[in-house]
Design an enzyme around this catalytic site. Structure first.
Site, PDB file in Angstrom:
ATOM      1  N   ASP A 134       9.468  76.594  40.200  1.00 21.38           N
ATOM      2  CA  ASP A 134      10.447  76.169  41.202  1.00 21.38           C
ATOM      3  C   ASP A 134       9.976  74.912  41.928  1.00 21.38           C
ATOM      4  O   ASP A 134      10.771  74.018  42.228  1.00 21.38           O
ATOM      5  CB  ASP A 134      10.675  77.303  42.206  1.00 21.38           C
ATOM      6  CG  ASP A 134      11.989  77.152  42.962  1.00 21.38           C
ATOM      7  OD1 ASP A 134      12.953  76.593  42.384  1.00 21.38           O
ATOM      8  OD2 ASP A 134      12.057  77.586  44.126  1.00 21.38           O
TER       9      ASP A 134
ATOM     10  N   GLU B 246       5.112  72.871  62.186  1.00 18.90           N
ATOM     11  CA  GLU B 246       5.763  71.617  61.814  1.00 18.90           C
ATOM     12  C   GLU B 246       5.288  70.519  62.755  1.00 18.90           C
ATOM     13  O   GLU B 246       5.104  70.758  63.959  1.00 18.90           O
ATOM     14  CB  GLU B 246       7.291  71.742  61.902  1.00 18.90           C
ATOM     15  CG  GLU B 246       7.901  72.793  60.972  1.00 18.90           C
ATOM     16  CD  GLU B 246       7.964  72.339  59.523  1.00 18.90           C
ATOM     17  OE1 GLU B 246       7.671  71.149  59.285  1.00 18.90           O
ATOM     18  OE2 GLU B 246       8.296  73.160  58.651  1.00 18.90           O
TER      19      GLU B 246
END
Length: 220
Positions: free
Chosen positions: A159, A134
């Site tokens: 999804d 991240e």
């Protein structure tokens, strides 16, 4: 003239021979220098040959990689088009994100758990905990996160599309600009601006994939 020429050649040979042996003694400095020169020349030729061989091998590997990636994209492209027709998400964006997020279906999350997009799991959903990178406060860090586990790659793609269509709990219109983008460049930038990824170069990477593999040809 023939006699003079013969004498000249003899003197020349003697002169060359004297570089290495003089008065019956080996001239080590000259001999060693000449041997070193020959070694360096042989090494240079060898490096040229090795470089050419390596370049050819690299080129062959790159061609194989492109062919493999293209085949994978062609496999999932028809379903991306079906999703675009029904929900409005550009097929090129669906494909580019799948390629980038899954490292071309080479990540463990993708190849084993069918999660092409790094979608996190909610409470009660089948999940696997894996490390991920991240971009936080200007630097990359590794964190552990719970990712969704799917039973098929089609379920993963559906999804992902529904996430863009329905947004998040706190903001159902979070990806509104992505859905209404006129082209893949606007959509890619809108994804980053909406916070889909923390990587500041996210949009650029998606656009590069789309243009390199001409994925916009799948857009309606």
């Amino acid at each position: 003239m023939a006699i003079k020429s013969k004498r000249y050649k003899t003197k020349k040979k003697n002169k060359i021979a004297n570089l290495f042996i003089k008065q019956g003694r080996l001239r080590w400095f000259n001999t060693l220098g000449f041997a070193t020169l020959l070694f360096m020349l042989a090494l240079f030729v060898s490096q040229i040959y090795t470089t050419k061989s390596t370049d050819k091998l690299t080129q062959k590997n790159e061609m194989t990689q492109v062919q493999s990636r293209t085949a994978w994209l062609k496999k999932i492209a028809p379903y991306a088009q079906r999703l675009q027709k029904k929900y409005g998400v550009l097929a090129s964006i669906t494909l580019a994100q799948a390629a980038h997020e899954s490292n071309w279906n080479d990540s463990q999350l993708s190849s084993k758990y069918y999660n092409f997009y790094g979608i996190k799991a909610s409470s009660g959903q089948a999940a696997i905990k894996l490390p991920t990178s991240e971009y936080i406060d200007g630097k990359w860090i590794t964190v552990n996160a719970r990712f969704r586990v799917y039973t098929s790659w089609q379920a993963s793609m559906l999804d992902h599309t529904l996430l863009l269509v329905n947004g998040t709990t706190e903001n159902p219109n979070r990806y509104y600009r992505v859905l209404h983008a006129r082209n893949y460049k606007i959509a890619a930038k809108a994804l980053y601006q909406a916070g889909y990824a923390t990587d500041p170069t996210y949009a650029t990477k998606l656009i590069k994939i789309i243009e390199q593999y001409h994925l916009d040809r799948y857009d309606y």
